[in-house]
Motif scaffolding. Structure first.
Motif, PDB file in Angstrom:
ATOM      1  N   HIS A  23       0.818  -1.218   0.000  1.00  0.00           N
ATOM      2  CA  HIS A  23       0.000   0.000   0.000  1.00  0.00           C
ATOM      3  C   HIS A  23       0.846   1.260   0.000  1.00  0.00           C
ATOM      4  O   HIS A  23       0.494   2.249  -0.654  1.00  0.00           O
ATOM      5  N   PHE A  24       1.971   1.241   0.703  1.00  0.00           N
ATOM      6  CA  PHE A  24       2.675   2.473   1.019  1.00  0.00           C
ATOM      7  C   PHE A  24       3.930   2.730   0.185  1.00  0.00           C
ATOM      8  O   PHE A  24       4.259   3.887  -0.080  1.00  0.00           O
ATOM      9  N   ALA A  25       4.632   1.687  -0.222  1.00  0.00           N
ATOM     10  CA  ALA A  25       5.949   1.866  -0.826  1.00  0.00           C
ATOM     11  C   ALA A  25       5.878   1.999  -2.341  1.00  0.00           C
ATOM     12  O   ALA A  25       5.008   1.419  -3.001  1.00  0.00           O
ATOM     13  N   ASP A  26       6.821   2.768  -2.886  1.00  0.00           N
ATOM     14  CA  ASP A  26       6.986   2.843  -4.347  1.00  0.00           C
ATOM     15  C   ASP A  26       7.755   1.634  -4.866  1.00  0.00           C
ATOM     16  O   ASP A  26       7.479   1.133  -5.949  1.00  0.00           O
ATOM     17  N   ARG A  27       8.748   1.197  -4.095  1.00  0.00           N
ATOM     18  CA  ARG A  27       9.549   0.023  -4.448  1.00  0.00           C
ATOM     19  C   ARG A  27       9.803  -0.795  -3.187  1.00  0.00           C
ATOM     20  O   ARG A  27       9.815  -0.260  -2.090  1.00  0.00           O
ATOM     21  N   VAL A  28      10.048  -2.088  -3.381  1.00  0.00           N
ATOM     22  CA  VAL A  28      10.258  -2.999  -2.261  1.00  0.00           C
ATOM     23  C   VAL A  28      11.513  -3.822  -2.513  1.00  0.00           C
ATOM     24  O   VAL A  28      11.713  -4.349  -3.615  1.00  0.00           O
ATOM     25  N   ILE A  29      12.349  -3.919  -1.481  1.00  0.00           N
ATOM     26  CA  ILE A  29      13.490  -4.822  -1.488  1.00  0.00           C
ATOM     27  C   ILE A  29      13.236  -5.891  -0.439  1.00  0.00           C
ATOM     28  O   ILE A  29      12.988  -5.575   0.726  1.00  0.00           O
ATOM     29  N   GLU A  30      13.272  -7.147  -0.853  1.00  0.00           N
ATOM     30  CA  GLU A  30      13.067  -8.261   0.065  1.00  0.00           C
ATOM     31  C   GLU A  30      14.424  -8.678   0.644  1.00  0.00           C
ATOM     32  O   GLU A  30      15.416  -8.770  -0.072  1.00  0.00           O
ATOM     33  N   MET A  31      14.430  -8.923   1.968  1.00  0.00           N
ATOM     34  CA  MET A  31      15.656  -9.355   2.643  1.00  0.00           C
ATOM     35  C   MET A  31      15.408 -10.653   3.403  1.00  0.00           C
ATOM     36  O   MET A  31      14.316 -10.892   3.902  1.00  0.00           O
ATOM     37  N   ARG A  32      16.460 -11.445   3.493  1.00  0.00           N
ATOM     38  CA  ARG A  32      16.441 -12.658   4.312  1.00  0.00           C
ATOM     39  C   ARG A  32      17.883 -13.008   4.682  1.00  0.00           C
ATOM     40  O   ARG A  32      18.789 -12.934   3.836  1.00  0.00           O
ATOM     41  N   ASP A  33      18.090 -13.318   5.939  1.00  0.00           N
ATOM     42  CA  ASP A  33      19.407 -13.709   6.447  1.00  0.00           C
ATOM     43  C   ASP A  33      20.476 -12.676   6.109  1.00  0.00           C
ATOM     44  O   ASP A  33      21.613 -13.018   5.757  1.00  0.00           O
ATOM     45  N   GLY A  34      20.086 -11.396   6.199  1.00  0.00           N
ATOM     46  CA  GLY A  34      21.052 -10.325   6.009  1.00  0.00           C
ATOM     47  C   GLY A  34      21.348  -9.961   4.575  1.00  0.00           C
ATOM     48  O   GLY A  34      22.169  -9.058   4.324  1.00  0.00           O
ATOM     49  N   ARG A  35      20.681 -10.604   3.642  1.00  0.00           N
ATOM     50  CA  ARG A  35      20.971 -10.362   2.228  1.00  0.00           C
ATOM     51  C   ARG A  35      19.705  -9.936   1.478  1.00  0.00           C
ATOM     52  O   ARG A  35      18.595 -10.266   1.877  1.00  0.00           O
ATOM     53  N   VAL A  36      19.907  -9.238   0.376  1.00  0.00           N
ATOM     54  CA  VAL A  36      18.808  -8.904  -0.520  1.00  0.00           C
ATOM     55  C   VAL A  36      18.483 -10.134  -1.353  1.00  0.00           C
ATOM     56  O   VAL A  36      19.353 -10.702  -2.007  1.00  0.00           O
ATOM     57  N   THR A  37      17.211 -10.539  -1.319  1.00  0.00           N
ATOM     58  CA  THR A  37      16.806 -11.692  -2.110  1.00  0.00           C
ATOM     59  C   THR A  37      16.114 -11.298  -3.402  1.00  0.00           C
ATOM     60  O   THR A  37      16.091 -12.074  -4.349  1.00  0.00           O
ATOM     61  N   SER A  38      15.535 -10.081  -3.440  1.00  0.00           N
ATOM     62  CA  SER A  38      14.932  -9.591  -4.684  1.00  0.00           C
ATOM     63  C   SER A  38      14.858  -8.083  -4.632  1.00  0.00           C
ATOM     64  O   SER A  38      14.402  -7.518  -3.636  1.00  0.00           O
ATOM     65  N   PRO A  39      15.341  -7.392  -5.679  1.00  0.00           N
ATOM     66  CA  PRO A  39      15.309  -5.916  -5.684  1.00  0.00           C
ATOM     67  C   PRO A  39      13.909  -5.396  -5.959  1.00  0.00           C
ATOM     68  O   PRO A  39      13.060  -6.120  -6.415  1.00  0.00           O
TER      69      PRO A  39
END
Length: 224
Positions: free
Chosen positions: A208-224
């Motif tokens: 709802h709120f963000a223009d873009r989303v970065i997914e993180m897991r275990d300290g790393r970016v999993t999807s930009p």
């Protein structure tokens, strides 16, 4: 030039790597969300952007300046332009201080307090976030969670920032109150051109709120 440009950021706590080579850029007027489960490194990334604490490696460019190489005295004039808003609206404000004093504190610390015009500035900030200036006479425990979080936003705005780091700013609020605070943040962004680094574990809020989303897991970016 992005407002914020993070390159290969690494954060360690002892032998534990909490953030592992995370990179992203954020434009002025944009909301970039870091999303992921608890413990994935979202908040550690946010704090490292603010240089609290200093990252173990990587670069953080803010308004064209690389922050990790600066001394604390060199960072000091830049800190007002990068302000946090934290998850716990009560814990981020001193229970001993009235709301007006909490909002005025950044101006006093930065040497920008005007004894004549300062109270009017505080009243203006409270009004801007949807509070009556009379709320300034109260202590945090005398406000609702939503009102207290609005006071926290007013305190952040006192420094005339360009970047707000919003670390789970609505997760402690009831759904109806949450919507009001998110709408307030959206209005402030439109009005002031602020960049938001938005830390959140709730995917529905992020969508709802963000223009873009970065997914993180275990300290790393999993999807930009």
């Amino acid at each position: 030039m992005p407002l914020l440009d993070v390159r290969d950021l690494v954060v360690r706590y002892g032998n534990v790597t909490a953030v592992d080579r995370v990179s992203f850029a954020l434009e002025a007027g944009e909301t970039l969300a870091l999303n992921g489960p608890s413990g994935c490194g979202k908040s550690s990334t946010a704090l490292a952007v603010l240089q609290l604490p200093r990252p173990a490696a990587g670069e953080v460019h803010f308004e064209g300046r690389e922050l990790t190489s600066l001394t604390e005295s060199e960072l000091r004039p830049l800190r007002p332009r990068m302000q946090p808003v934290f998850q716990d609206p009560y814990g981020s404000l001193s229970p001993r201080h009235r709301i007006r004093d909490a909002v005025a504190e950044p101006l006093k610390v930065q040497g920008r307090w005007d004894p004549e015009g300062g109270p009017a500035r505080v009243a203006e900030l409270l009004t801007r976030v949807g509070l009556d200036p009379s709320h300034g006479d109260r202590h945090p425990h005398e406000l609702s969670g939503g009102q207290c979080q609005r006071a926290g936003v007013a305190r952040a705005l006192a420094s005339d920032p360009r970047l707000l780091v919003l670390d789970e700013p609505v997760s402690a609020l009831d759904p109806s109150v949450r919507a009001g605070v998110l709408n307030l943040l959206a209005d402030l962004q439109d009005e002031l051109g602020l960049g938001y680094l938005f830390i959140c574990h709730d995917r529905s809020v992020v969508r709802h709120f963000a223009d873009r989303v970065i997914e993180m897991r275990d300290g790393r970016v999993t999807s930009p």
